[in-house]
Design an enzyme around this catalytic site. Structure first.
Site, PDB file in Angstrom:
ATOM      1  N   THR A 177       0.830  -1.205   0.000  1.00 14.47           N
ATOM      2  CA  THR A 177       0.000   0.000   0.000  1.00 14.47           C
ATOM      3  C   THR A 177       0.867   1.258   0.000  1.00 14.47           C
ATOM      4  O   THR A 177       0.393   2.327  -0.369  1.00 14.47           O
ATOM      5  CB  THR A 177      -0.903   0.055   1.256  1.00 14.47           C
ATOM      6  OG1 THR A 177      -0.060  -0.122   2.397  1.00 14.47           O
ATOM      7  CG2 THR A 177      -1.969  -1.026   1.236  1.00 14.47           C
ATOM      8  N   ASP A 178       2.143   1.121   0.423  1.00 19.62           N
ATOM      9  CA  ASP A 178       2.952   2.352   0.605  1.00 19.62           C
ATOM     10  C   ASP A 178       3.185   3.100  -0.702  1.00 19.62           C
ATOM     11  O   ASP A 178       3.136   4.331  -0.735  1.00 19.62           O
ATOM     12  CB  ASP A 178       4.267   2.080   1.366  1.00 19.62           C
ATOM     13  CG  ASP A 178       5.221   1.120   0.694  1.00 19.62           C
ATOM     14  OD1 ASP A 178       4.841   0.492  -0.325  1.00 19.62           O
ATOM     15  OD2 ASP A 178       6.359   0.980   1.187  1.00 19.62           O
ATOM     16  N   GLY A 207      12.848 -10.800   4.802  1.00 13.77           N
ATOM     17  CA  GLY A 207      11.740  -9.854   4.770  1.00 13.77           C
ATOM     18  C   GLY A 207      11.757  -8.891   5.937  1.00 13.77           C
ATOM     19  O   GLY A 207      10.777  -8.211   6.203  1.00 13.77           O
ATOM     20  N   LEU A 208      12.885  -8.814   6.664  1.00 17.53           N
ATOM     21  CA  LEU A 208      12.986  -7.849   7.773  1.00 17.53           C
ATOM     22  C   LEU A 208      13.652  -6.557   7.303  1.00 17.53           C
ATOM     23  O   LEU A 208      13.990  -5.699   8.100  1.00 17.53           O
ATOM     24  CB  LEU A 208      13.806  -8.442   8.919  1.00 17.53           C
ATOM     25  CG  LEU A 208      13.055  -9.416   9.816  1.00 17.53           C
ATOM     26  CD1 LEU A 208      14.016 -10.131  10.752  1.00 17.53           C
ATOM     27  CD2 LEU A 208      12.007  -8.684  10.635  1.00 17.53           C
ATOM     28  N   SER A 209      13.855  -6.491   6.007  1.00 14.98           N
ATOM     29  CA  SER A 209      14.388  -5.300   5.381  1.00 14.98           C
ATOM     30  C   SER A 209      15.792  -4.925   5.849  1.00 14.98           C
ATOM     31  O   SER A 209      16.059  -3.814   6.305  1.00 14.98           O
ATOM     32  CB  SER A 209      13.438  -4.129   5.596  1.00 14.98           C
ATOM     33  OG  SER A 209      13.570  -3.274   4.513  1.00 14.98           O
ATOM     34  N   SER A 267      18.152  -4.399   3.912  1.00 14.12           N
ATOM     35  CA  SER A 267      18.726  -3.383   3.018  1.00 14.12           C
ATOM     36  C   SER A 267      18.336  -1.969   3.460  1.00 14.12           C
ATOM     37  O   SER A 267      19.146  -1.054   3.380  1.00 14.12           O
ATOM     38  CB  SER A 267      18.333  -3.637   1.567  1.00 14.12           C
ATOM     39  OG  SER A 267      16.948  -3.655   1.431  1.00 14.12           O
ATOM     40  N   GLU A 292      17.822   2.672  -2.917  1.00 12.19           N
ATOM     41  CA  GLU A 292      17.399   1.295  -3.200  1.00 12.19           C
ATOM     42  C   GLU A 292      16.720   1.214  -4.574  1.00 12.19           C
ATOM     43  O   GLU A 292      16.933   0.273  -5.326  1.00 12.19           O
ATOM     44  CB  GLU A 292      16.449   0.821  -2.095  1.00 12.19           C
ATOM     45  CG  GLU A 292      15.942  -0.582  -2.313  1.00 12.19           C
ATOM     46  CD  GLU A 292      16.169  -1.497  -1.125  1.00 12.19           C
ATOM     47  OE1 GLU A 292      16.507  -0.998  -0.044  1.00 12.19           O
ATOM     48  OE2 GLU A 292      16.003  -2.709  -1.295  1.00 12.19           O
ATOM     49  N   ASP A 295       9.900   0.808   4.594  1.00 15.37           N
ATOM     50  CA  ASP A 295      11.002   0.141   5.298  1.00 15.37           C
ATOM     51  C   ASP A 295      12.001   1.136   5.909  1.00 15.37           C
ATOM     52  O   ASP A 295      12.282   1.070   7.108  1.00 15.37           O
ATOM     53  CB  ASP A 295      11.713  -0.847   4.367  1.00 15.37           C
ATOM     54  CG  ASP A 295      10.745  -1.857   3.768  1.00 15.37           C
ATOM     55  OD1 ASP A 295       9.611  -1.949   4.255  1.00 15.37           O
ATOM     56  OD2 ASP A 295      11.124  -2.540   2.816  1.00 15.37           O
TER      57      ASP A 295
HETATM   58  C1  GLA Z   1       8.919  -4.166   0.282  1.00 19.94           C
HETATM   59  C2  GLA Z   1       9.105  -2.689  -0.063  1.00 19.94           C
HETATM   60  C3  GLA Z   1       8.152  -1.793   0.724  1.00 19.94           C
HETATM   61  C4  GLA Z   1       6.722  -2.294   0.618  1.00 19.94           C
HETATM   62  C5  GLA Z   1       6.634  -3.791   0.878  1.00 19.94           C
HETATM   63  C6  GLA Z   1       5.264  -4.349   0.611  1.00 19.94           C
HETATM   64  O1  GLA Z   1       9.288  -4.414   1.599  1.00 19.94           O
HETATM   65  O2  GLA Z   1      10.429  -2.302   0.186  1.00 19.94           O
HETATM   66  O3  GLA Z   1       8.266  -0.467   0.305  1.00 19.94           O
HETATM   67  O4  GLA Z   1       6.163  -1.952  -0.614  1.00 19.94           O
HETATM   68  O5  GLA Z   1       7.564  -4.529   0.088  1.00 19.94           O
HETATM   69  O6  GLA Z   1       4.357  -3.819   1.513  1.00 19.94           O
END
Ligand code: GLA
Length: 381
Positions: free
Chosen positions: A33-34, A120-122, A124, A156, A168
């Site tokens: 959604t972001d 998936g914990l971001s 990066s 990114e 993120d």
């Molecule tokens: C990744 C992207 C975020 C977001 C999510 C999905 O983590 O980096 O900006 O779009 O996917 O919600």
């Protein structure tokens, strides 16, 4: 980790570094959604990336990665980022600073972290935010956190090739211990909401898969949303993004959009509504409602937005069979990574054993379990 970085720094570069930390993030709800200026509900975790940095008097910058046990040198006026290389993120942030008019001088840095990459914990975003903060502190630029998040996002997008949103890096920059942030991705304003889960805890189940189509599929999903907006503007001239539509508009939207686009738009519209519902339920301590919303989010990501995968769907199905879990959903961009679960803490070990056995039997893969504690955002340490 802090002392490990300091020691490595002293050994490698014979100097005392300034240290910063930036965390990874979870997202309770509000996925994909972001980039439609919608709502998300992330929180920073206690795992993250540490950076030690100091100026040097050389003609190059030197960076050392603890994870890769590798040094990389580059010149500030002729950077050549290579896609997929860890040092690309450093050059990406330097480029953003350069374009924003911040004068950099040569530096040495050491970085290391404890976030599982690809989970998936971001990691990066944590890396980019920590680098931005390290440079801002080292050269006393006093850059506001919002700008650090925006530079990280831009870096990114340009250097990793993913047209990602702001969630993120924003969560990594603004996290607060014990709180999730209800973030409006249009005006970049957020409200902290305490995460009081009583007998329950947040547990991530890492599927250990990361499907290669992830970044191209991510960009395609984003384009599908943008295409829908162009079509819908004829009937709704006032909208800028799908965020401007309500659940009550869905019957009309269904008539206007092609069959391929409607489910994607529906996901964004319903997911934004779920973010508000979840924040309210959390504030009221109604955890079973939070669980129900997590499940609804997963279904929408699986069936409408089509960013899940068989492994995550299998894990999600398993959680539906037990009362130990109030709700679960895939987290992040999708096509692999983690399932976020709201699990009764006392029974969590039995649950983990059961799910591990079932997953191993089905996929001959052992999942990893990551207990999540919500921590503070990026800071000097
Ligand atoms: C990744 C992207 C975020 C977001 C999510 C999905 O983590 O980096 O900006 O779009 O996917 O919600």
């Amino acid at each position: 980790m802090k002392s490990k970085i300091t020691q490595t720094f002293q050994r490698h570069f014979e100097a005392e570094p300034l240290m910063v930390f930036a965390p990874g993030r979870i997202n309770l709800i509000g996925e994909h959604t972001d980039y439609q200026e919608g709502f998300v509900f992330p929180a920073a975790v206690t795992q993250g990336i540490w950076v030690g940095i100091a100026k040097n008097k050389l003609t190059v910058c030197r960076a050392y990665s603890l994870d890769f046990e590798q040094e990389f040198c580059f010149e500030l006026n002729s950077m050549s980022p290579k896609k997929g290389h860890w040092a690309t993120y450093i050059m990406g942030i330097c480029t953003q600073f350069h374009q924003a008019g911040y004068p950099l001088e040569n530096f040495d840095l050491v970085l290391g972290g404890d976030i599982p990459v690809g989970g998936g914990l971001s990691s990066s975003a944590a890396l980019s935010v920590s680098l931005g903060l390290a440079l801002s502190e080292l050269f006393a630029f006093h850059i506001p956190k919002k700008n650090l998040a925006l530079y990280a996002q831009k870096s990114e997008q340009l250097f990793a090739g993913v047209n990602c949103g702001i969630m993120d890096p924003y969560a990594s920059a603004f996290g607060k211990q014990g709180q999730a942030m209800l973030l409006d991705c249009r005006n970049l304003d957020h409200r902290d909401v305490p995460v009081d889960l009583g007998d329950y805890g947040l547990l991530l189940i890492h599927s250990k898969v990361s499907h290669s189509l992830a970044s191209s599929a991510y960009n395609q999903r984003r384009e599908a949303c943008e295409e829908s907006v162009v079509i819908l503007k004829q009937a709704y001239p006032e909208i800028h993004t799908l965020r401007d539509l309500e659940v009550s508009d869905l019957p009309t939207i269904k008539r206007l959009l092609p069959e391929t686009l409607f489910p994607k738009a529906k996901h964004v519209v319903t997911e934004c509504a779920r973010v508000h519902q979840a924040a309210e339920a959390l504030q009221l301590g109604n955890l079973s409602e939070v669980g129900r919303l997590l499940q609804a989010s997963h279904q929408s990501l699986r069936d409408d937005f089509e960013v899940s995968c068989v492994e995550l769907d299998f894990l999600a199905k398993q959680t539906e069979k037990t009362k130990t879990v109030l709700g679960a959903r895939m987290m992040g961009g999708g096509f692999g990574g983690c399932l976020l679960t709201l699990v009764k803490q006392q029974e969590s070990q039995i649950f983990k054993d059961q799910i591990q056995a079932a997953y191993e039997k089905e996929f001959q893969l052992t999942p990893a379990f990551i207990e999540v504690a919500i921590g503070d955002g990026a800071r000097k340490i």
